[in-house]
Design a protein around this motif. Structure first.
Motif, short mmCIF file in Angstrom:
data_model
loop_
_atom_site.label_atom_id
_atom_site.label_comp_id
_atom_site.label_asym_id
_atom_site.label_seq_id
_atom_site.Cartn_x
_atom_site.Cartn_y
_atom_site.Cartn_z
N ASN A 1 -16.72 28.92 19.66
CA ASN A 1 -17.67 29.58 20.56
C ASN A 1 -17.10 29.73 21.97
N LEU A 2 -16.31 28.76 22.41
CA LEU A 2 -15.69 28.90 23.73
C LEU A 2 -14.70 30.06 23.75
N VAL A 3 -13.97 30.28 22.67
CA VAL A 3 -13.08 31.44 22.59
C VAL A 3 -13.89 32.73 22.70
N LEU A 4 -14.97 32.81 21.95
CA LEU A 4 -15.80 34.01 22.00
C LEU A 4 -16.38 34.22 23.41
N HIS A 5 -16.77 33.13 24.06
CA HIS A 5 -17.32 33.22 25.41
C HIS A 5 -16.26 33.65 26.42
N ILE A 6 -15.11 33.02 26.40
CA ILE A 6 -14.02 33.37 27.32
C ILE A 6 -13.67 34.85 27.16
N CYS A 7 -13.48 35.26 25.92
CA CYS A 7 -13.05 36.64 25.67
C CYS A 7 -14.16 37.64 25.98
N GLY A 8 -15.39 37.31 25.63
CA GLY A 8 -16.50 38.20 25.97
C GLY A 8 -16.66 38.36 27.46
N ASN A 9 -16.52 37.27 28.18
CA ASN A 9 -16.61 37.29 29.63
C ASN A 9 -15.54 38.19 30.25
N LEU A 10 -14.30 38.02 29.83
CA LEU A 10 -13.20 38.82 30.38
C LEU A 10 -13.28 40.27 29.92
N ARG A 11 -13.64 40.47 28.66
CA ARG A 11 -13.77 41.86 28.18
C ARG A 11 -14.85 42.60 28.96
N HIS A 12 -15.91 41.88 29.35
CA HIS A 12 -16.98 42.51 30.12
C HIS A 12 -16.56 42.73 31.58
N PHE A 13 -16.24 41.65 32.28
CA PHE A 13 -16.02 41.73 33.72
C PHE A 13 -14.71 42.40 34.11
N VAL A 14 -13.73 42.38 33.22
CA VAL A 14 -12.45 43.05 33.50
C VAL A 14 -12.37 44.37 32.74
N GLY A 15 -12.58 44.35 31.44
CA GLY A 15 -12.45 45.56 30.63
C GLY A 15 -13.54 46.59 30.89
N ALA A 16 -14.79 46.18 30.73
CA ALA A 16 -15.89 47.14 30.86
C ALA A 16 -16.10 47.57 32.31
N VAL A 17 -16.01 46.62 33.25
CA VAL A 17 -16.29 46.95 34.64
C VAL A 17 -15.09 47.62 35.32
#
Length: 150
Positions: free
Chosen positions: A45-61
């Protein structure tokens, strides 16, 4: 010149590579999803959280790549294979690299488009915050793995 953006990018890539190594170091794939005592988040779950966080704040934004974050799933999904977690980390590395390759040091002093903490902040401030967030959770994964191995 891109010394600051390059440094931030290298820290992200270094720590995402360390995350891959931690996940590969689990002897039993099922242990990625175990909880123990005060540990409320599994390594998976920490992997999913780390990656989701970065994919959102870096990738999407930053890159506007269309990624849609599902934060609740980051903490509720269970029993994904190690290979899938590693694929997610690899994708996150590519997203971070692509986004940060576009930024210049001048961009770092501009205002980040979201007010995540309820007030304006620069790209520099928020990206540095995100590196700390990644390091914090990387340490949790390392502790989780070592605790379960003992």
């Amino acid at each position: 010149m891109r010394t600051n953006t390059e440094s931030i990018k290298q820290i992200f890539l270094r720590d995402l590579t360390s995350l891959e190594k931690e996940i590969r170091a689990y002897q039993d794939e099922a242990n990625l999803w175990l909880l123990d005592g005060e540990i409320k988040n599994s390594a998976g779950n920490l992997v999913l959280h780390i990656c989701g966080n970065l994919r959102h704040f870096v990738g999407a934004v930053i890159s506007r790549d269309g990624y849609v974050r599902e934060r609740e799933i980051e903490f509720s999904k269970k029993d994904m294979p190690t290979a899938e977690l590693l694929r997610i980390i690899q994708k996150t590395k590519a997203v971070v690299k692509k986004a940060l390759d576009k930024l210049t040091d001048k961009n770092l002093e501009q205002t980040y488009p979201l007010e995540v903490f309820g007030k304006p902040m620069t790209f520099s401030y928020f990206l540095i915050h995100l590196t700390g967030h990644l390091m914090y959770h990387l340490g949790q994964v390392n502790y989780h793995r070592r605790l379960l191995a003992s």
